[in-house]
Structure formats: C-alpha cells, structure tokens
Design an enzyme around this catalytic site. Structure first.
Site, mmCIF file in Angstrom:
data_model
loop_
_atom_site.group_PDB
_atom_site.id
_atom_site.type_symbol
_atom_site.label_atom_id
_atom_site.label_comp_id
_atom_site.label_asym_id
_atom_site.label_seq_id
_atom_site.Cartn_x
_atom_site.Cartn_y
_atom_site.Cartn_z
ATOM 1 N N GLY A 56 0.845 -1.197 0.000
ATOM 2 C CA GLY A 56 0.000 0.000 0.000
ATOM 3 C C GLY A 56 0.874 1.238 0.000
ATOM 4 N N CYS A 83 5.364 -6.038 1.411
ATOM 5 C CA CYS A 83 5.682 -4.613 1.381
ATOM 6 C C CYS A 83 5.072 -3.876 2.583
ATOM 7 C CB CYS A 83 5.247 -4.024 0.038
ATOM 8 S SG CYS A 83 6.043 -2.462 -0.301
ATOM 9 N N TYR A 84 4.060 -3.022 2.395
ATOM 10 C CA TYR A 84 3.452 -2.357 3.552
ATOM 11 C C TYR A 84 2.958 -3.389 4.563
ATOM 12 C CZ TYR A 84 0.489 0.601 6.442
ATOM 13 O OH TYR A 84 -0.075 1.252 7.515
ATOM 14 N N HIS A 172 7.782 -7.587 -4.217
ATOM 15 C CA HIS A 172 6.443 -7.997 -4.686
ATOM 16 C C HIS A 172 6.496 -9.328 -5.431
ATOM 17 C CE1 HIS A 172 4.168 -4.420 -3.567
ATOM 18 N NE2 HIS A 172 5.325 -3.794 -3.722
ATOM 19 N N GLU A 174 4.034 -11.058 -6.358
ATOM 20 C CA GLU A 174 2.852 -11.232 -7.214
ATOM 21 C C GLU A 174 3.040 -10.710 -8.635
ATOM 22 O OE1 GLU A 174 3.281 -9.170 -4.761
ATOM 23 O OE2 GLU A 174 2.112 -7.324 -4.915
ATOM 24 N N ASP A 230 -18.801 -11.595 -21.054
ATOM 25 C CA ASP A 230 -19.378 -11.871 -19.739
ATOM 26 C C ASP A 230 -20.815 -12.369 -19.826
ATOM 27 O OD1 ASP A 230 -16.977 -10.787 -19.139
ATOM 28 O OD2 ASP A 230 -17.766 -8.868 -18.416
ATOM 29 N N LYS A 372 -11.795 -11.697 -14.839
ATOM 30 C CA LYS A 372 -12.014 -11.823 -16.290
ATOM 31 C C LYS A 372 -11.317 -13.064 -16.881
ATOM 32 C CE LYS A 372 -13.543 -9.647 -20.063
ATOM 33 N NZ LYS A 372 -14.836 -8.948 -20.154
#
Ligand code: XMP
Length: 516
Positions: A56, A83-84, A172, A174, A230, A372
């Site tokens: 964050g 991180c944060y 990070h 991710e 969708d 998605k």
C-alpha cells in the site's frame, strides 16, 4: 457460495492487490479481497486458512495509516505480509521500520536466501531477481523472527517467525518482474499454510449449478445478452443449470459490429442449443438518436431505450422472478480509499443499471466471484467459441460512441466495414490477443483526396489500438508499420466513402480509450 479453505487478502491500497488474489487462485486456492478495516469482522464470521497483507502507498508513521489488528497475528492463522503488509506486521510485533528518505523502485537481486526457510524452498539461492516498490523498510526483524533474504540495499528483504507461521517480504512476489514469485506464493500457500488446492473451474461449475438450481427452483429467469464475453458465459452457465427456464434476450440496437448478432446466434444457439430471443430494435434506437451529437446524451438515450425494449420483451415470459447478470468480481470488491486513491474504482456507467429496481426481479450473478481471465476459462469449459471468449471489450452504447457526430445508417455502414477490415488484419498479424482493444472511429470531418483522376471529398477514419490490463489506464499499442499500412490501404480502397486514415497515438490518461 461457501468456500471451506480460502485465503483472505487484506487490501492496504496497493495497485497489485487484485494480482495477489489472481495468483492465489491460479495456485488452485480460492481467495477474496477485503479492506483492511474489515479484518476482525471477517475473521470472526469466516476464518480463512491463510491471510495475505497487501502492499500500500502509506507509511506506518502517518497519523492515519491503515492499521493491522494485533488479533490477526495472534489468530494462529498463517500470515504473509507483502511490502506495507510486512512493515505493518514488523512494527506491531516490535521490529524496527526505517522511515524512507527516498523510494526504491525497480529490479533488485536477492544476494542471500536462507535455504531452510519454507518460503524459499526450491528458489535458486544465488542472484534471484525481485521487484521492489517501496518507501519505508524494515531494518530490524521483531523478536522471535529471523531474516531469510537480503539484497545489497535491503538487508531485511524477507523475514520469518521461528515457528514458521508468519512471514513477510519487502518485494512484490505477485508481479511478473519477480520471476520466482509464483513459487514463493505457492510455498506460502502449500508449505507455510498447508492449504490443499480445491479451486478449479470444474468445481466452480458444479457448485454454481447446484446453487442456481436451489435458488431458482421451478421459477423462470431472464437475462440480457449483449454479445460480449461476460453475458455470453453467464448465459451458458445458467442454461446448463436450468435449461429452458432461462430466457436470454438479445436486444439488437443496430449499433453492433459487423456480423456480431449472427456470431452470437452461432455460438449460443447452434453450438450450445440455447434458444435466444432476438429483438430487432434498430429502427427504434436510430430514430431516438436522430440529430443527437452529444456523447452523454447518446449514452442516456441508448440506456433508457434498452430498458424499455428489454422490459417489453420480458413481458413475453410470464412467471419470471429472476434476472441473471454477468457482474464480475472486480465490480464487487469494496474499494478502499485514502491518500493515493482507491485501488479499485467501480465503473458505474459500464453496467446496465436500473433493471432490477424497475422490474422487481431478484438478481442472479453467477460470475460475481470471478476475474475476467477465469470467466474466459469458464467459457471455454462450457463449450463457447474461442473467438467469442477472447473478444475485445465493447462499450454498451456500441458504435454510437465511435461515430463522432450524428449516428446515421450510412455512417454505421461505413464504420462497420472499416472496423471489420482493421480487426481482420489485426488477427492476421496475430496481434489480436496482445491488444486490449482495437477499433475504428469515424470522424465528423471530410478531407480531400484523389482517386484515379477524380478529386474526392470524403470521411476520415481513425484506428485505435491500446494495451491495458483493466481499461482504467492504457497505452497506445505499437502496431507494426506494415500492419498499419495494410489496414489503411485496405480501408481506403475497399470502403467507399472513406479516403483518409489516421492512427491514434494517445494514452489514457489524459485521453480515454473511446473517443466519446
Ligand atoms: P474509456 O473510454 O472510458 O473506456 O477509457 C474504458 C473502457 O470502458 C469501455 N466503455 C464503456 N463500456 N458503456 C460500456 O459498457 C460505456 O458507456 C462505455 N464507455 C467506455 C471502453 O470500451 C473501454 O473498454
């Protein structure tokens, strides 16, 4: 839907929070994102099998910094701080966090990895690249923790509690720029938290079908089919659950792309045997749009007319109590808002609003837990065409917002032809899947040209192709010059009425993806 072992991702406002959730799901474990201030409530109501604290933009030294509740760390549920998230847990447990004088952003290399740490099992011990993006950093781990990785600039790049239950990383894992990040996250999920994978498309299909059947009973359901990914996937799923009790209504507003209505028919009716109620309302829409130039007015007219047509058509199906919609997870995540702004902004104008209120129908939203990419995977699993499943996003008001100025039949025809050529060439160049959205826009100006011996004075069209991950920001796509040349030659030669083609090289922000 109930998920027995899921991972709770507490959002502290990072732009990467959704990416963490997707990575966890890719590992076969269901994950949910909730704002940090809901942590205690969720912990009490539905204890997760693991918790990940996101990054964050804040500093723990800010007076109003987002808090980590001590109870999270005392809960005996395994925790990974990123991180944060790492700084917050280190701070609360008595470690030292250094206030930043400057930010570290970009690639770094782990010069030390503890080979015994669970988090770094099977990670190469030398020179593992990681992605950093932080201000403050931990300089001393809390008592009972040890350092398990370092870089030359960041001696405390990762820590682990000696009993192995809580860990944290300054970088990070991710993002794609941390090539071993996937393995690190899997290590947290499987080796630290010991969760067994149970999230897969086939289990999702099974449990959704059960739930839809349970809710609907012998009732009837209507759904608006737009031709997009969708709503098509949603219809295929609901149909698998309740068959002919579902009545998909496809409103042809006359503003669709070339052959779009036929393609939907082919994919759903012919391939999957789903009966679609197609309403040709193009006359009505075009009439209402006559003389209208203002983009917002176009949107309002189209939205209102859509509701009218849909409501009228739905009357044809008595005993309807439910409306099925293709709402996705990013639209329902509660966004957190402070400092750098929300990590997720809900795009209200992108959803068909108002229907449930007016028609007093109960909502069924079977895709509301999916991202998605998962919807695409689901579409394939349900037997939909690849072409449909990978189709670029298309705005609800359709070609009306790609014709600058008044929408007329003649202009729609020109735009449809030009757009179809551009897309054909983009597919031929094998760029379609790399591009977020590509399309042609018809401009309200004419330009002089020469065809043979004759002077022409005709329309100008613009080609737009952008790269994006969520449509919120975008960069213009570097389409190779040869492909641009082909698109331009073919459109100018084959579409009578267009004599000039330009390529849009603006990014969002400050421009938007659509021209209107
Ligand atoms: P903009 O033009 O705002 O578009 O950068 C971002 C994304 O949203 C789509 N878009 C719309 N979708 N109704 C929709 O359903 C709309 O009125 C609308 N306006 C833009 C656009 O195609 C892009 O994917």
């Amino acid at each position: 839907m109930i998920h027995d072992s899921y991972v709770l991702i507490l959002d502290y406002g990072s732009q990467y929070t959704q990416l963490i959730a997707r990575r966890v799901r890719e590992a076969g474990i269901y994950s949910e994102i909730h704002p940090y201030y809901r942590s205690l409530e969720i912990l009490a109501a539905r204890p997760p099998a693991g918790i990940i604290l996101s990054g964050g933009p804040a500093s723990i030294y800010d007076p109003d910094s987002p808090k980590l509740e001590r109870a999270i760390l005392d809960s005996n549920i395994p925790v990974l701080g990123i991180c944060y998230g790492l700084q917050a847990l280190a701070h609360i447990l008595g470690g030292k966090v250094d206030r930043a004088t400057e930010r570290e952003y970009g690639r770094a290399v782990l010069s030390y990895i503890d080979p015994n740490s669970r988090l770094f099992q099977e990670i190469p011990l030398d020179e593992t690249p990681v992605w950093m993006s932080h201000g403050d950093k931990v300089i001393e781990p809390p008592p009972g923790f040890r350092v398990i990785a370092s870089t030359s600039d960041t001696p405390v790049a990762a820590i682990e509690k000696v009993d192995g239950s809580i860990c944290g990383v300054q970088f990070h894992p991710e993002v794609a720029h941390t090539p071993n990040g996937k393995q690190m996250l899997e290590n947290f999920l499987f080796k630290v938290a010991g969760i067994a994978p149970s999230w897969s498309m086939s289990s999702f299909i099974e449990s959704s079908i059960d739930e839809i059947r349970r809710r609907v009973g012998d009732g009837h359901v209507v759904a608006a089919l737009s031709g997009g990914v969708d709503s098509s996937v949603m219809v295929a799923l609901v149909h698998r659950a309740i068959g002919a009790q579902l009545h998909p209504i496809f409103v042809d507003n006359g503003l669709l792309r070339k052959d779009e209505a036929q393609e939907v028919h082919l994919s759903l009716e012919e391939r999957l045997g789903i009966k679609v109620d197609r309403v040709d309302a193009s006359e009505r829409f075009l009439e209402k749009l006559q003389g209208v130039i203002d983009p917002e007015e176009k949107r309002k007219i189209i939205g209102a007319e859509f509701i009218h047509v849909f409501e009228e058509e739905a009357q044809m199906f008595p005993n309807v109590h439910f409306l099925a919609q293709g709402t996705l997870y990013p639209d329902v995540i509660e966004s957190i808002s402070f400092k750098g702004g929300p990590s997720v902004t809900i795009k209200s104008h992108h959803n068909v609003g108002g229907l449930p209120d007016i028609m007093r129908l109960e909502l069924i939203e079977p895709l509301r837990e999916l991202f998605k990419d998962e919807v695409r995977e689901l579409g394939i699993a349900l037997g939909l065409d690849e072409t449909l499943v990978w189709r670029h996003p298309f705005p609800g008001p359709g070609l009306a917002v790609r014709i600058l100025g008044e929408v007329t039949r003649e202009r729609l025809e020109l735009l449809r032809e030009a757009d179809a050529i551009a897309i054909e060439e983009i597919r031929r160049a094998r760029l379609y899947r790399d591009i977020w959205q590509a399309f042609v826009v018809l401009l309200p100006v004419r330009s002089v040209g020469v065809m043979g011996d004759e002077r022409t004075y005709e329309h100008v069209a613009a080609f737009r192709a952008v790269d994006s991950t969520d449509g919120m920001t975008a960069d213009w796509f570097r389409v190779p010059h040869e492909t641009l040349a082909l698109i331009s030659n073919r459109i100018i030669n084959e579409v009578r009425g267009i004599n000039r083609m330009v390529y849009d090289i603006s990014s969002k922000p400050p421009s938007t993806i659509e021209w209107e």
